[in-house]
Write a protein that holds these residues in place. Structure first.
Motif, PDB file in Angstrom:
ATOM      1  N   PRO A 213      54.449  31.022  46.805  1.00 13.32           N
ATOM      2  CA  PRO A 213      54.662  32.431  45.876  1.00 13.32           C
ATOM      3  C   PRO A 213      53.252  33.141  45.706  1.00 13.32           C
ATOM      4  O   PRO A 213      53.305  34.166  45.535  1.00 13.32           O
ATOM      5  CB  PRO A 213      55.345  31.698  44.754  1.00 13.32           C
ATOM      6  CG  PRO A 213      55.696  30.636  45.176  1.00 13.32           C
ATOM      7  CD  PRO A 213      54.930  30.003  46.228  1.00 13.32           C
ATOM      8  N   TRP A 214      52.314  32.632  45.635  1.00  7.33           N
ATOM      9  CA  TRP A 214      50.931  33.333  45.504  1.00  7.33           C
ATOM     10  C   TRP A 214      50.332  33.829  46.603  1.00  7.33           C
ATOM     11  O   TRP A 214      49.305  34.830  46.594  1.00  7.33           O
ATOM     12  CB  TRP A 214      49.831  32.340  44.911  1.00  7.33           C
ATOM     13  CG  TRP A 214      49.592  31.076  45.910  1.00  7.33           C
ATOM     14  CD1 TRP A 214      50.130  29.885  46.044  1.00  7.33           C
ATOM     15  CD2 TRP A 214      48.403  31.089  46.924  1.00  7.33           C
ATOM     16  NE1 TRP A 214      49.676  29.188  47.171  1.00  7.33           N
ATOM     17  CE2 TRP A 214      48.461  29.942  47.559  1.00  7.33           C
ATOM     18  CE3 TRP A 214      47.526  32.025  47.190  1.00  7.33           C
ATOM     19  CZ2 TRP A 214      47.735  29.456  48.587  1.00  7.33           C
ATOM     20  CZ3 TRP A 214      46.593  31.923  48.099  1.00  7.33           C
ATOM     21  CH2 TRP A 214      46.676  30.584  48.757  1.00  7.33           C
ATOM     22  N   HIS A 215      51.038  33.812  47.752  1.00  6.40           N
ATOM     23  CA  HIS A 215      50.243  34.451  48.861  1.00  6.40           C
ATOM     24  C   HIS A 215      50.775  35.799  48.812  1.00  6.40           C
ATOM     25  O   HIS A 215      50.034  36.860  49.598  1.00  6.40           O
ATOM     26  CB  HIS A 215      51.352  33.959  50.232  1.00  6.40           C
ATOM     27  CG  HIS A 215      50.791  32.481  50.667  1.00  6.40           C
ATOM     28  ND1 HIS A 215      51.437  31.985  51.683  1.00  6.40           N
ATOM     29  CD2 HIS A 215      49.624  31.754  50.063  1.00  6.40           C
ATOM     30  CE1 HIS A 215      50.541  30.690  51.976  1.00  6.40           C
ATOM     31  NE2 HIS A 215      49.639  30.567  50.844  1.00  6.40           N
ATOM     32  N   SER A 216      51.696  36.549  48.177  1.00  2.41           N
ATOM     33  CA  SER A 216      52.172  37.779  48.037  1.00  2.41           C
ATOM     34  C   SER A 216      52.489  38.155  46.678  1.00  2.41           C
ATOM     35  O   SER A 216      53.524  37.344  46.223  1.00  2.41           O
ATOM     36  CB  SER A 216      53.321  38.084  49.134  1.00  2.41           C
ATOM     37  OG  SER A 216      53.788  39.564  49.191  1.00  2.41           O
ATOM     38  N   CYS A 217      51.822  38.806  45.851  1.00  5.74           N
ATOM     39  CA  CYS A 217      52.287  39.209  44.501  1.00  5.74           C
ATOM     40  C   CYS A 217      52.046  40.653  44.030  1.00  5.74           C
ATOM     41  O   CYS A 217      51.339  41.336  44.763  1.00  5.74           O
ATOM     42  CB  CYS A 217      51.052  38.468  43.759  1.00  5.74           C
ATOM     43  SG  CYS A 217      51.313  36.645  43.447  1.00  5.74           S
ATOM     44  N   HIS A 218      53.109  41.068  43.478  1.00  3.18           N
ATOM     45  CA  HIS A 218      53.119  42.551  43.190  1.00  3.18           C
ATOM     46  C   HIS A 218      53.100  42.500  41.599  1.00  3.18           C
ATOM     47  O   HIS A 218      53.965  42.677  40.844  1.00  3.18           O
ATOM     48  CB  HIS A 218      54.691  42.756  43.569  1.00  3.18           C
ATOM     49  CG  HIS A 218      54.835  44.549  43.576  1.00  3.18           C
ATOM     50  ND1 HIS A 218      54.328  45.370  44.403  1.00  3.18           N
ATOM     51  CD2 HIS A 218      55.563  45.348  42.647  1.00  3.18           C
ATOM     52  CE1 HIS A 218      54.729  46.550  44.301  1.00  3.18           C
ATOM     53  NE2 HIS A 218      55.542  46.501  43.108  1.00  3.18           N
ATOM     54  N   LYS A 219      51.849  42.829  41.302  1.00  5.55           N
ATOM     55  CA  LYS A 219      51.400  42.740  39.828  1.00  5.55           C
ATOM     56  C   LYS A 219      50.421  43.941  39.200  1.00  5.55           C
ATOM     57  O   LYS A 219      50.127  44.569  40.235  1.00  5.55           O
ATOM     58  CB  LYS A 219      50.839  41.313  39.679  1.00  5.55           C
ATOM     59  CG  LYS A 219      51.730  40.068  39.539  1.00  5.55           C
ATOM     60  CD  LYS A 219      52.908  40.294  38.576  1.00  5.55           C
ATOM     61  CE  LYS A 219      53.789  39.280  38.634  1.00  5.55           C
ATOM     62  NZ  LYS A 219      55.009  39.325  37.905  1.00  5.55           N
ATOM     63  N   LEU A 220      50.557  43.887  38.109  1.00  5.12           N
ATOM     64  CA  LEU A 220      49.623  45.053  37.469  1.00  5.12           C
ATOM     65  C   LEU A 220      48.089  44.486  37.166  1.00  5.12           C
ATOM     66  O   LEU A 220      48.115  43.346  36.699  1.00  5.12           O
ATOM     67  CB  LEU A 220      50.629  45.114  36.343  1.00  5.12           C
ATOM     68  CG  LEU A 220      49.718  46.518  35.113  1.00  5.12           C
ATOM     69  CD1 LEU A 220      50.382  47.922  35.773  1.00  5.12           C
ATOM     70  CD2 LEU A 220      50.283  46.422  33.765  1.00  5.12           C
ATOM     71  N   ILE A 221      47.337  45.425  37.322  1.00  6.16           N
ATOM     72  CA  ILE A 221      46.109  45.096  36.709  1.00  6.16           C
ATOM     73  C   ILE A 221      45.863  46.070  35.589  1.00  6.16           C
ATOM     74  O   ILE A 221      46.103  47.090  35.617  1.00  6.16           O
ATOM     75  CB  ILE A 221      44.855  45.625  37.936  1.00  6.16           C
ATOM     76  CG1 ILE A 221      45.011  46.877  38.202  1.00  6.16           C
ATOM     77  CG2 ILE A 221      45.026  44.673  39.095  1.00  6.16           C
ATOM     78  CD1 ILE A 221      43.731  47.390  39.237  1.00  6.16           C
ATOM     79  N   TYR A 222      45.056  45.478  34.520  1.00 13.46           N
ATOM     80  CA  TYR A 222      45.128  46.322  33.336  1.00 13.46           C
ATOM     81  C   TYR A 222      43.776  47.359  33.408  1.00 13.46           C
ATOM     82  O   TYR A 222      42.575  46.859  33.721  1.00 13.46           O
ATOM     83  CB  TYR A 222      44.904  45.005  32.239  1.00 13.46           C
ATOM     84  CG  TYR A 222      46.087  44.395  31.833  1.00 13.46           C
ATOM     85  CD1 TYR A 222      47.402  44.696  31.924  1.00 13.46           C
ATOM     86  CD2 TYR A 222      45.791  43.039  31.881  1.00 13.46           C
ATOM     87  CE1 TYR A 222      48.647  43.955  31.833  1.00 13.46           C
ATOM     88  CE2 TYR A 222      46.984  42.155  31.430  1.00 13.46           C
ATOM     89  CZ  TYR A 222      48.138  42.470  31.519  1.00 13.46           C
ATOM     90  OH  TYR A 222      49.305  41.683  31.349  1.00 13.46           O
ATOM     91  N   VAL A 223      44.185  48.510  33.116  1.00 11.12           N
ATOM     92  CA  VAL A 223      42.982  49.414  32.820  1.00 11.12           C
ATOM     93  C   VAL A 223      42.568  49.610  31.360  1.00 11.12           C
ATOM     94  O   VAL A 223      43.408  50.605  30.760  1.00 11.12           O
ATOM     95  CB  VAL A 223      43.286  50.639  33.791  1.00 11.12           C
ATOM     96  CG1 VAL A 223      42.181  51.709  33.574  1.00 11.12           C
ATOM     97  CG2 VAL A 223      43.709  50.187  35.217  1.00 11.12           C
ATOM     98  N   ARG A 224      41.780  48.952  30.863  1.00 12.70           N
ATOM     99  CA  ARG A 224      41.540  49.113  29.438  1.00 12.70           C
ATOM    100  C   ARG A 224      40.970  50.606  29.122  1.00 12.70           C
ATOM    101  O   ARG A 224      39.790  50.956  29.795  1.00 12.70           O
ATOM    102  CB  ARG A 224      40.504  47.988  28.985  1.00 12.70           C
ATOM    103  CG  ARG A 224      41.013  46.639  29.232  1.00 12.70           C
ATOM    104  CD  ARG A 224      42.480  46.338  28.468  1.00 12.70           C
ATOM    105  NE  ARG A 224      42.710  44.885  28.800  1.00 12.70           N
ATOM    106  CZ  ARG A 224      43.762  44.371  28.632  1.00 12.70           C
ATOM    107  NH1 ARG A 224      44.672  44.938  27.861  1.00 12.70           N
ATOM    108  NH2 ARG A 224      44.178  43.078  28.939  1.00 12.70           N
ATOM    109  N   PRO A 225      41.258  51.277  28.148  1.00  7.39           N
ATOM    110  CA  PRO A 225      40.615  52.490  27.617  1.00  7.39           C
ATOM    111  C   PRO A 225      39.201  52.082  26.881  1.00  7.39           C
ATOM    112  O   PRO A 225      39.075  51.130  26.528  1.00  7.39           O
ATOM    113  CB  PRO A 225      41.433  53.259  26.820  1.00  7.39           C
ATOM    114  CG  PRO A 225      42.369  52.104  26.214  1.00  7.39           C
ATOM    115  CD  PRO A 225      42.570  50.922  27.215  1.00  7.39           C
TER     116      PRO A 225
END
Length: 722
Positions: free
Chosen positions: A264-276
């Motif tokens: 499962p960790w070979h391909s992930c479709h996730k968000l990266i947080y962009v902090r203001p």
């Protein structure tokens, strides 16, 4: 400033009632209000922008967009009605086009110049639907398809209709119509199995299968936590798996290597947080994520990019590299199987490099632009974005400041020139800015360009102007109501003669109803030429079908009877949309609205005699006359036209000295006690015969057209009798 777009299903199936006694549409409206109350608890919600889109045909589906305020949003939400098809694909396309309206004008996508995570408009699309079959005017599709053609200029530059800062979530209402025993357990809400679930996962969101009101409240609280500032990235592993580690975080050679099967960790479709930035509230960054192609100055066009960049990571451990005063960007990853796997290795000092395929000058070579690294407290995993091919640049800059003291020799300059040629040209502006901050502003000449051809730059400017025009047009069209049709349009599915125009139509109709044997060889039910059914009553809203949920159960037989009567009465020229009883049935609140009835009446003809007193059109008393045009003298005589007072006898006292007389009923309106004596009744235009009595004034004509005269002695005798 987060954008919260609610996509509400307004198909006819949303009228079905649940065990709560309310319809699905009522539950959807209540869910939006609950979400807004939960979101208002967060101080960051002050800058939220709310939009409302429905399943209506474009452009009437957008109820609240970029310019509408909160009051308009709430008003449109309360006025929603469910009476259409489940056109989910068209509605999603309209929602994405609305969000992408200003991106080309603002240049937020930065096509051909790298992807800047700090240039974003975080958007959350919340779809509330019942999850029933998708319906379209041409049939019932099995899969969800979004229209490929978009009226938005520049949509061809991105393969997908959405962008990397837009996520789709769906609340699929599965509430039963009858109450069930409360056996649910608190926990995670499962995903739904409808067609929208896959679309949610592609954008980085998810769907919720809602079966009770309690589950709905739980889902809304979860959605409030999803309103975050960030972008979605596809992380994919390249190369072999890392060696296994023990519980202490060290490599354990005794443990077997993991199999080559995908994990499962070979391909992930996730968000990266962009902090203001806490001070300004705006995200700040320095370095872009590379494009998946090398910009060529000779290329007349740009290749389309995917909405989510594919970032590959290598599992080879390496030391993190950082030098003083060189800026870098740090983004936290959303919890996922990848972050869990990295944290389980318990190695905060090791990192994995990240790449973008085909980003280098040679398509088969990709250089690292950053690395993945666990935090020192092992609570999260961060993505560090550095200059392109930073393992080569950082040692050069370190030698420049520590060895050469900002006075590089020829060998260093040659190595630096080789690095600049291998770096994508769009990294030059941020690198110049970084060197200026470090104290070396003159290392890069100003004549180096960004790498795009003149035709591409002109094309992007033209798209920006066209997008501005389209943006203004779409903003004006928001909130418009669909025009009411004057009849029911029937589509033409064949070019042959319609059944209604055949000579034996009556015999065919009798065969359909069962009165005579039906000849199927002569009937093709698909032959139905296009025509339009006229409606005399404008208040009747025509539609191609009747919503079954609008008919109460006790009225179904009456409705079928009316349909049968319209079908069998073939001799009438017009088809009745309402029966006789329904035509005279109006709500109690509209019974006294006589003014609306007058507006529908044709304008009356003009009076024959313009001096005749006008009658007021008053409800209840149509014989009431307008007294403004009538004059009353002292003898209570009615005289029409201008004031023309004449006394009967010159010797009578004036009205000022005479006592006030009681007004009696006009002799023309009441039945006289004695038979009237008409002394002069002339028919035609002959000379008028006057009575031989003395002291009488000229008779007054009542009707000019009939030359009817009444003697004055008759009038006075009537007054004396009263």
């Amino acid at each position: 400033m987060p954008i919260l777009l609610f996509l509400i299903d307004t198909s006819a199936s949303m009228n079905q009632r649940t065990y709560l006694g309310t319809t699905y549409l009522d539950i959807a409206k209540g869910a939006v209000e609950i979400f807004m109350k939960l979101r208002a608890r967060d101080p960051a919600s002050r800058g939220d922008r709310y939009m409302l889109v429905t399943f209506d045909d474009p452009p009437y589906g957008v109820k609240a967009g970029w310019k509408e305020n909160h009051a308009t949003f709430m008003s449109e939400l309360k006025n929603l009605q469910a009476s259409g098809l489940t056109t989910l694909g068209n509605a999603l396309r309209a929602a994405f086009d609305l969000l992408n309206l200003n991106r080309l004008v603002s240049g937020i996508d930065n096509y051909g110049q790298g992807r800047n995570p700090f240039f974003l408009e975080p958007s959350v699309i919340i779809t509330i639907t019942d999850g029933n079959k998708l319906t379209h005017s041409s049939g019932v599709p099995d899969e969800l398809h979004l229209p490929l053609n978009s009226p938005l200029p520049g949509s061809e530059l991105t393969k997908e209709p959405f962008r990397w800062d837009q996520r789709l979530f769906a609340l699929v209402l599965r509430l039963p119509g009858a109450a069930v025993p409360d056996s649910e357990q608190l926990g995670s809400v499962p995903s739904d199995e409808s067609a929208i679930t896959q679309m949610c996962e592609v954008t980085g969101g998810r769907s919720y299968c809602v079966r009770t009101q309690r589950m709905l409240n739980q889902c809304l609280e979860s959605l409030v936590q999803k309103v975050l500032s960030g972008v979605v990235i596809n992380f994919e592993k390249t190369g072999p798996d890392p060696p296994p580690v023990g519980e202490d975080g060290l490599v354990d050679p005794a443990r077997p290597l993991s199999s080559f099967s995908p994990q499962p960790w070979h391909s992930c479709h996730k968000l990266i947080y962009v902090r203001p930035n806490p001070k300004t509230g705006v995200p700040v960054g320095h370095w872009p994520i590379p494009e998946s192609f090398w910009p060529d100055q000779n290329s007349p066009t740009l290749p389309p990019r995917s909405a989510h960049p594919v970032v590959r990571f290598s599992c080879v451990d390496c030391e993190p590299m950082v030098i003083d005063k060189l800026p870098f960007d740090k983004y936290e990853l959303e919890p996922s199987p990848l972050t869990q796997y990295i944290l389980e290795r318990k190695s905060p000092h090791m990192c994995w490099q990240v790449f973008v395929n085909c980003s280098g000058k040679h398509s088969d070579v990709a250089q690292p632009f950053g690395y993945l690294k666990a935090s020192t407290t092992l609570t999260c995993v961060n993505l560090f974005v550095m200059p392109y091919n930073y393992p080569v640049l950082l040692p050069l800059l370190d030698d420049l400041f520590k060895v050469h003291k900002l006075k590089p020799n020829l060998k260093w300059r040659q190595a630096f020139e080789i690095y600049l040629k291998s770096m994508p040209p769009y990294f030059l502006p941020p690198l110049k800015k970084a060197l200026r901050m470090m104290g070396a502003p003159n290392l890069i000449s100003d004549n180096m360009d960004c790498g795009l051809s003149y035709s591409v730059i002109s094309y992007l400017k033209k798209l920006s102007q066209q997008a501005k025009i389209e943006s203004d047009r779409m903003i004006v069209s928001v909130g418009k109501k669909p025009p009411q049709e004057t009849g029911i349009k029937v589509k033409n599915h064949s070019s042959t003669l319609s059944l209604a125009h055949r000579r034996d139509f009556k015999q065919l109709l009798q065969g359909i109803t069962g009165e005579v044997p039906l000849r199927l060889n002569d009937v093709n039910f698909k032959e139905f030429a296009g025509f339009q059914i006229a409606l005399l009553n404008k208040d009747v809203k025509p539609q191609a079908y009747r919503n079954a949920y609008d008919i109460p159960r006790q009225n179904l037989l009456d409705q079928v009877t009316r349909m049968r009567s319209n079908l069998l009465k073939t001799t009438q020229k017009l088809i009745r949309g309402q029966d006789e009883d329904y035509l005279h049935s109006i709500p109690v609140g509209q019974m006294g609205n006589y003014q609306e009835y007058l507006k529908m009446m044709p304008s009356p003809l003009r009076e024959i005699d313009p001096d005749q007193p006008k009658r007021l059109h008053t409800f209840g008393n149509p014989f009431k006359q307008d007294k403004k045009g009538m004059m009353i003298d002292e003898a209570d005589e009615f005289v029409t036209g201008p004031q023309n007072k004449k006394r009967a006898n010159p010797g009578e006292p004036s009205s000022g000295s005479a006592p006030k007389r009681r007004r009696s009923m006009s002799p023309l309106l009441r039945r006289p006690q004695t038979p009237p004596i008409i002394t002069n009744h002339v028919l035609g235009k002959g000379p008028t015969v006057v009575s031989n009595q003395h002291g009488l004034i000229k008779p007054i004509p009542l009707h000019k057209g009939d030359d009817l005269y009444i003697s004055y002695d008759y009038v006075m005798s009537s007054f004396s009798c009263s």
